[in-house]
Scaffold this active site. Structure first.
Site, PDB file in Angstrom:
ATOM      1  N   CYS A 114      67.040  31.520 -17.040  1.00  0.00           N
ATOM      2  CA  CYS A 114      67.831  32.151 -16.656  1.00  0.00           C
ATOM      3  C   CYS A 114      69.218  31.579 -15.820  1.00  0.00           C
ATOM      4  CB  CYS A 114      67.307  33.744 -16.157  1.00  0.00           C
ATOM      5  SG  CYS A 114      66.632  34.216 -17.341  1.00  0.00           S
ATOM      6  N   HIS A 250      74.081  37.529 -13.805  1.00  0.00           N
ATOM      7  CA  HIS A 250      72.932  36.903 -13.974  1.00  0.00           C
ATOM      8  C   HIS A 250      73.155  39.162 -15.107  1.00  0.00           C
ATOM      9  CE1 HIS A 250      69.647  36.388 -16.551  1.00  0.00           C
ATOM     10  NE2 HIS A 250      68.681  36.725 -15.451  1.00  0.00           N
ATOM     11  N   ASN A 280      68.025  40.868 -20.514  1.00  0.00           N
ATOM     12  CA  ASN A 280      68.253  39.685 -20.062  1.00  0.00           C
ATOM     13  C   ASN A 280      68.103  38.115 -20.676  1.00  0.00           C
ATOM     14  OD1 ASN A 280      67.941  37.185 -18.788  1.00  0.00           O
ATOM     15  ND2 ASN A 280      66.201  38.797 -17.494  1.00  0.00           N
TER      16      ASN A 280
HETATM   17  O1  UT7 Z   1      66.177  36.631 -15.129  1.00  0.00           O
HETATM   18  C1  UT7 Z   1      65.405  35.990 -14.301  1.00  0.00           C
HETATM   19  C2  UT7 Z   1      64.853  36.595 -13.151  1.00  0.00           C
HETATM   20  N1  UT7 Z   1      63.987  37.604 -13.858  1.00  0.00           N
HETATM   21  C3  UT7 Z   1      64.103  38.722 -13.133  1.00  0.00           C
HETATM   22  O2  UT7 Z   1      65.606  39.364 -12.457  1.00  0.00           O
HETATM   23  C4  UT7 Z   1      63.039  40.065 -13.176  1.00  0.00           C
HETATM   24  C5  UT7 Z   1      63.270  40.673 -11.442  1.00  0.00           C
HETATM   25  N2  UT7 Z   1      61.991  41.859 -11.927  1.00  0.00           N
HETATM   26  C6  UT7 Z   1      62.553  42.840 -12.543  1.00  0.00           C
HETATM   27  O3  UT7 Z   1      63.753  43.195 -13.210  1.00  0.00           O
HETATM   28  C7  UT7 Z   1      61.937  43.813 -11.535  1.00  0.00           C
HETATM   29  O4  UT7 Z   1      60.566  43.067 -11.258  1.00  0.00           O
HETATM   30  C8  UT7 Z   1      60.529  44.915 -12.831  1.00  0.00           C
HETATM   31  C9  UT7 Z   1      61.758  45.646 -14.209  1.00  0.00           C
HETATM   32  C10 UT7 Z   1      60.118  43.781 -13.664  1.00  0.00           C
HETATM   33  C11 UT7 Z   1      60.020  45.904 -12.913  1.00  0.00           C
HETATM   34  O5  UT7 Z   1      60.453  46.815 -11.953  1.00  0.00           O
HETATM   35  P1  UT7 Z   1      59.797  47.066 -10.047  1.00  0.00           P
HETATM   36  O6  UT7 Z   1      60.637  47.710 -10.100  1.00  0.00           O
HETATM   37  O7  UT7 Z   1      59.846  45.693  -9.682  1.00  0.00           O
HETATM   38  O8  UT7 Z   1      58.558  47.108 -10.767  1.00  0.00           O
HETATM   39  P2  UT7 Z   1      56.667  46.968 -11.326  1.00  0.00           P
HETATM   40  O9  UT7 Z   1      56.774  45.950 -11.407  1.00  0.00           O
HETATM   41  O10 UT7 Z   1      56.229  46.754  -9.578  1.00  0.00           O
HETATM   42  O11 UT7 Z   1      55.811  47.969 -11.271  1.00  0.00           O
HETATM   43  C12 UT7 Z   1      56.064  49.396 -11.557  1.00  0.00           C
HETATM   44  C13 UT7 Z   1      54.943  50.373 -11.891  1.00  0.00           C
HETATM   45  C14 UT7 Z   1      53.202  48.940 -12.104  1.00  0.00           C
HETATM   46  O12 UT7 Z   1      52.475  49.923 -12.158  1.00  0.00           O
HETATM   47  P3  UT7 Z   1      51.482  50.480 -11.470  1.00  0.00           P
HETATM   48  O13 UT7 Z   1      50.858  48.678 -10.867  1.00  0.00           O
HETATM   49  O14 UT7 Z   1      52.167  50.940 -10.519  1.00  0.00           O
HETATM   50  O15 UT7 Z   1      50.541  51.334 -11.667  1.00  0.00           O
HETATM   51  C15 UT7 Z   1      53.357  48.495 -13.562  1.00  0.00           C
HETATM   52  O16 UT7 Z   1      52.344  48.622 -14.114  1.00  0.00           O
HETATM   53  O17 UT7 Z   1      55.396  49.866 -13.925  1.00  0.00           O
HETATM   54  C16 UT7 Z   1      54.283  49.603 -14.207  1.00  0.00           C
HETATM   55  N3  UT7 Z   1      55.386  48.982 -15.904  1.00  0.00           N
HETATM   56  C17 UT7 Z   1      55.693  49.832 -16.540  1.00  0.00           C
HETATM   57  N4  UT7 Z   1      55.703  50.971 -16.984  1.00  0.00           N
HETATM   58  C18 UT7 Z   1      56.520  51.624 -17.444  1.00  0.00           C
HETATM   59  C19 UT7 Z   1      55.295  47.944 -16.172  1.00  0.00           C
HETATM   60  N5  UT7 Z   1      56.307  47.510 -16.639  1.00  0.00           N
HETATM   61  C20 UT7 Z   1      56.419  49.024 -17.565  1.00  0.00           C
HETATM   62  C21 UT7 Z   1      56.829  49.400 -18.704  1.00  0.00           C
HETATM   63  N6  UT7 Z   1      56.753  51.334 -18.671  1.00  0.00           N
HETATM   64  N7  UT7 Z   1      57.809  48.885 -19.724  1.00  0.00           N
END
Ligand code: UT7
Length: 323
Positions: A114, A250, A280
């Site tokens: 990225c 980005h 992304n």
């Molecule tokens: O470009 C390269 C660099 N990459 C990035 O910059 C990505 C960086 N990270 C992010 O953008 C975010 O961390 C995400 C969008 C990927 C996730 O957001 P988050 O607020 O960090 O959520 P999380 O990973 O802590 O997950 C929260 C909850 C989890 O459930 P539990 O464990 O709390 O029950 C996940 O299983 O959300 C759940 N979850 C979803 N729920 C519905 C994960 N993906 C989904 C989904 N729909 N698509």
């Protein structure tokens, strides 16, 4: 007097197929609401089955050349940032070179996931400043849809396909921060963080693999490292956040974009945001945002821009440039 790499053309291409968040509700335990609120993404483009990264890159390159009023004969080098090249080799860049009808000069790919476009821009600038090229096409192009695990809701809803390109041209500046062109760059990587974001396959492991990401861990690194690298690039140019007209970040997650702007002390009015429409697109996201930002009338000649990106590696960096 000092040589500067000045942007003289910009363009982009997005595949025709647009996929709204609701599409994922049919196959995954997810909602439009979750994707919007956690990432800011509303839709993304996916390449057609027979459409490859070099197809997208060639179209973006042609748009940038047209914007510059130049032809492939005017270009000395192509630097293409991608992690999703058509073939293991040759580079996607040489395929673009052939399709543009460019029979001299040189072309190669840069792979920093990225952060790839920031690395490509910095390398292109170095080629110009060292006298190895006068005009360079710098492209970011990806088909991340090819490396998605469609059963993994935590990754497959986040990425999209696309391409953007800039034409950089050597021009004389005064050697001050008022010059047009690239003023300073900052590149970083730390391979200890490989497990946070990687593809679990590759040529040497004899598979193609899928993207794996510990999103919340990457998130934790992102805001701090992005704000710092942007500050370092600005410092090297003798500038501060107050001088910035546009952050062109980005486009991974609106919350990372907002957090970085806040840490840099800038309002969202000074940020070009396209993540809602493209998702992304990895190395394509910054040139796409620059092209769309210009089309929208946000980015104007003379504006001070800082681009910043982080991704797999981890690799991250920033470029300060005057448009
Ligand atoms: O470009 C390269 C660099 N990459 C990035 O910059 C990505 C960086 N990270 C992010 O953008 C975010 O961390 C995400 C969008 C990927 C996730 O957001 P988050 O607020 O960090 O959520 P999380 O990973 O802590 O997950 C929260 C909850 C989890 O459930 P539990 O464990 O709390 O029950 C996940 O299983 O959300 C759940 N979850 C979803 N729920 C519905 C994960 N993906 C989904 C989904 N729909 N698509």
């Amino acid at each position: 007097m000092a040589g500067r790499s000045v942007v003289v053309g910009v363009g982009h291409y997005l595949p025709e197929r647009v996929v709204p968040n609701a599409e994922f509700e049919k196959t995954l335990d997810t909602t439009d609401e979750w994707i919007r609120t956690r990432s800011g993404i509303e839709r993304r483009h996916f390449a057609a089955e027979d459409e490859t990264t070099s197809d997208l890159a060639t179209k973006a390159a042609k748009a940038a050349l047209a914007d510059a009023g130049l032809t492939a004969d005017d270009i000395d080098a192509i630097v293409l940032a991608t992690s999703t090249a058509d073939l293991t080799f040759p580079s996607a860049a040489t395929m673009v070179q052939a399709r543009l009808g460019m029979t001299r000069g040189f072309a190669f790919d840069v792979q920093a996931v990225c952060a790839g476009f920031v690395f490509a821009l910095s390398n292109a600038n170095a080629l110009i400043l060292s006298g190895q090229a006068k005009r360079v096409l710098v492209i970011g192009a990806e088909t991340f849809s090819r490396i998605m695990d469609w059963t993994d809701r935590s990754t497959c809803v986040l990425f999209g396909d696309g391409a953007g390109a800039l034409v950089l041209e050597e021009q004389e500046g005064q050697g001050t921060a008022q010059d047009r062109g690239i003023l300073a760059t900052d590149l970083n990587s730390d391979g200890r963080y490989k497990d946070l974001l990687y593809v679990d396959g590759g040529v040497s492991t004899q598979s193609t693999g899928h993207l794996r990401m510990q999103g919340n861990q990457v998130f934790r690194h992102a805001v701090e490292k992005l704000a710092r690298t942007a500050e370092v690039a600005l410092e090297r140019a003798g500038l501060t956040g107050d001088d910035v007209d546009w952050i062109v970040p980005h486009q991974a997650n609106i919350r990372i974009i907002q957090g970085t702007a806040k840490k840099m002390g800038l309002p969202m009015d000074n940020v070009v945001v396209t993540v809602q429409d493209h998702g992304n697109t990895s190395a394509a996201s910054i040139p796409l945002a620059l092209s769309v930002g210009k089309q929208r009338g946000q980015i104007k000649p003379g504006d001070l821009i800082v681009t910043e990106a982080i991704g797999g590696g981890l690799a991250w960096g920033a470029v300060a440039l005057r448009w």
